[in-house]
Scaffold this motif. Structure first.
Motif, PDB file in Angstrom:
ATOM      1  N   PHE A  32       0.842  -1.215  -0.087  1.00  0.00           N
ATOM      2  CA  PHE A  32      -0.101   0.078   0.197  1.00  0.00           C
ATOM      3  C   PHE A  32       1.025   1.220   0.044  1.00  0.00           C
ATOM      4  O   PHE A  32       0.444   2.249   0.540  1.00  0.00           O
ATOM      5  N   THR A  33       1.967   1.194  -0.471  1.00  0.00           N
ATOM      6  CA  THR A  33       2.975   2.263  -0.653  1.00  0.00           C
ATOM      7  C   THR A  33       3.479   2.694  -2.122  1.00  0.00           C
ATOM      8  O   THR A  33       3.745   1.610  -2.786  1.00  0.00           O
ATOM      9  N   ASP A  34       3.271   3.946  -2.583  1.00  0.00           N
ATOM     10  CA  ASP A  34       3.568   4.352  -3.855  1.00  0.00           C
ATOM     11  C   ASP A  34       4.255   5.693  -3.747  1.00  0.00           C
ATOM     12  O   ASP A  34       4.636   6.170  -2.695  1.00  0.00           O
ATOM     13  N   ASP A  35       4.203   6.123  -5.006  1.00  0.00           N
ATOM     14  CA  ASP A  35       4.668   7.711  -4.904  1.00  0.00           C
ATOM     15  C   ASP A  35       4.001   8.774  -4.209  1.00  0.00           C
ATOM     16  O   ASP A  35       4.317   9.765  -4.112  1.00  0.00           O
ATOM     17  N   THR A  36       2.592   8.217  -4.114  1.00  0.00           N
ATOM     18  CA  THR A  36       1.722   9.323  -3.650  1.00  0.00           C
ATOM     19  C   THR A  36       1.245   8.803  -2.202  1.00  0.00           C
ATOM     20  O   THR A  36       0.855   9.667  -1.508  1.00  0.00           O
ATOM     21  N   ALA A  37       1.541   7.601  -1.533  1.00  0.00           N
ATOM     22  CA  ALA A  37       0.973   7.315  -0.213  1.00  0.00           C
ATOM     23  C   ALA A  37       2.163   6.153   0.234  1.00  0.00           C
ATOM     24  O   ALA A  37       2.751   5.508  -0.597  1.00  0.00           O
ATOM     25  N   ALA A  38       2.098   6.101   1.656  1.00  0.00           N
ATOM     26  CA  ALA A  38       2.827   5.233   2.269  1.00  0.00           C
ATOM     27  C   ALA A  38       2.067   4.524   3.470  1.00  0.00           C
ATOM     28  O   ALA A  38       1.504   5.565   4.266  1.00  0.00           O
ATOM     29  N   CYS A  39       1.913   3.520   3.418  1.00  0.00           N
ATOM     30  CA  CYS A  39       1.383   2.834   4.796  1.00  0.00           C
ATOM     31  C   CYS A  39       2.034   2.433   5.722  1.00  0.00           C
ATOM     32  O   CYS A  39       3.046   1.518   5.934  1.00  0.00           O
ATOM     33  N   MET A  40       2.216   3.267   6.824  1.00  0.00           N
ATOM     34  CA  MET A  40       2.927   3.056   7.943  1.00  0.00           C
ATOM     35  C   MET A  40       2.316   2.148   8.928  1.00  0.00           C
ATOM     36  O   MET A  40       1.095   2.187   9.383  1.00  0.00           O
ATOM     37  N   VAL A  41       3.059   1.091   9.227  1.00  0.00           N
ATOM     38  CA  VAL A  41       2.454  -0.005  10.226  1.00  0.00           C
ATOM     39  C   VAL A  41       2.914   0.434  11.543  1.00  0.00           C
ATOM     40  O   VAL A  41       3.862   0.424  12.216  1.00  0.00           O
ATOM     41  N   MET A  49      -1.633   6.347   7.212  1.00  0.00           N
ATOM     42  CA  MET A  49      -1.176   6.509   5.689  1.00  0.00           C
ATOM     43  C   MET A  49      -0.785   7.734   5.631  1.00  0.00           C
ATOM     44  O   MET A  49      -1.511   8.959   5.915  1.00  0.00           O
ATOM     45  N   LEU A  50       0.670   8.010   5.205  1.00  0.00           N
ATOM     46  CA  LEU A  50       1.141   9.321   4.852  1.00  0.00           C
ATOM     47  C   LEU A  50       0.864   9.623   3.309  1.00  0.00           C
ATOM     48  O   LEU A  50       1.311   8.753   2.597  1.00  0.00           O
ATOM     49  N   LEU A  51      -0.016  10.753   3.160  1.00  0.00           N
ATOM     50  CA  LEU A  51      -0.432  11.007   1.808  1.00  0.00           C
ATOM     51  C   LEU A  51       0.073  12.225   1.243  1.00  0.00           C
ATOM     52  O   LEU A  51       0.384  13.015   2.056  1.00  0.00           O
ATOM     53  N   THR A  52       0.789  12.334   0.166  1.00  0.00           N
ATOM     54  CA  THR A  52       1.228  13.581  -0.733  1.00  0.00           C
ATOM     55  C   THR A  52      -0.078  14.449  -0.294  1.00  0.00           C
ATOM     56  O   THR A  52      -1.190  14.141  -0.335  1.00  0.00           O
ATOM     57  N   HIS A  53       0.335  15.855  -0.409  1.00  0.00           N
ATOM     58  CA  HIS A  53      -1.025  16.809  -0.282  1.00  0.00           C
ATOM     59  C   HIS A  53      -2.006  16.649  -1.588  1.00  0.00           C
ATOM     60  O   HIS A  53      -3.080  16.734  -1.482  1.00  0.00           O
ATOM     61  N   GLU A  54      -1.467  16.286  -2.645  1.00  0.00           N
ATOM     62  CA  GLU A  54      -2.191  16.100  -4.008  1.00  0.00           C
ATOM     63  C   GLU A  54      -3.203  14.854  -3.679  1.00  0.00           C
ATOM     64  O   GLU A  54      -4.564  14.926  -3.994  1.00  0.00           O
ATOM     65  N   LYS A  55      -2.710  13.743  -3.209  1.00  0.00           N
ATOM     66  CA  LYS A  55      -3.312  12.376  -2.834  1.00  0.00           C
ATOM     67  C   LYS A  55      -4.494  12.902  -1.775  1.00  0.00           C
ATOM     68  O   LYS A  55      -5.498  12.502  -1.989  1.00  0.00           O
ATOM     69  N   PHE A  56      -3.951  13.408  -0.672  1.00  0.00           N
ATOM     70  CA  PHE A  56      -4.856  13.782   0.395  1.00  0.00           C
ATOM     71  C   PHE A  56      -6.168  14.609   0.092  1.00  0.00           C
ATOM     72  O   PHE A  56      -7.206  14.333   0.206  1.00  0.00           O
ATOM     73  N   ALA A  57      -5.514  15.624  -0.729  1.00  0.00           N
ATOM     74  CA  ALA A  57      -6.753  16.574  -1.329  1.00  0.00           C
ATOM     75  C   ALA A  57      -7.896  15.879  -2.051  1.00  0.00           C
ATOM     76  O   ALA A  57      -9.108  16.217  -2.316  1.00  0.00           O
ATOM     77  N   SER A  58      -7.496  14.797  -2.875  1.00  0.00           N
ATOM     78  CA  SER A  58      -8.406  13.931  -3.458  1.00  0.00           C
ATOM     79  C   SER A  58      -9.466  13.286  -2.856  1.00  0.00           C
ATOM     80  O   SER A  58     -10.445  12.753  -3.429  1.00  0.00           O
TER      81      SER A  58
END
Length: 134
Positions: A32-41, A49-58
């Protein structure tokens, strides 16, 4: 299936945020991790879920909070001992975070807080086990 929680946090620089939390001992689920999001356990059932601003805004029609001006969430995270609380706060400070609150010792509970690189507040606490049992 056990109930899970996913805390979604907007971050300015995903790679720096991942490095910050890795320095605190957290890992990331590559599924669940890519260039726009990372899933921290955080645990078997708790994730950030750490999300880029663009991803979060979606996901939200509301603007992202300016953490230098306001607090959008205070995430409390338990640890097994007072020493473990201080260890993770020390690691956060060494990795570039800042102190949010000074240590508070209530006898049966101990807490200390930090802000991550994006100003998100993490209140780390330990509580005597007998206080959490019914």
């Amino acid at each position: 299936m056990p109930q899970m929680i996913f805390v979604n946090l907007p971050v300015k620089d995903l790679k720096k945020s991942m490095a910050f939390f890795e320095a605190l001992g957290f890992s990331f689920n590559p599924q669940f991790t890519d260039d726009t999001a990372a899933c921290m356990v955080i645990s078997d059932t708790i994730f950030a879920m750490l999300l880029t601003h663009e991803k979060f805004a979606s996901f939200s029609p509301k603007p992202i909070a300016d953490t230098s001006q306001s607090l959008e969430v205070l995430t409390a995270l338990s640890r097994d001992s007072r020493e473990a609380v201080d260890e993770i706060v020390s690691a956060a400070l060494a990795a570039g975070g800042t102190t949010f609150s000074e240590p508070k010792d209530y006898g049966f509970m101990y807490a200390h807080g930090f802000q991550d690189l994006d100003g998100h507040v993490w209140e780390v606490m330990w509580m005597e086990e007998s206080t959490t049992q019914s």
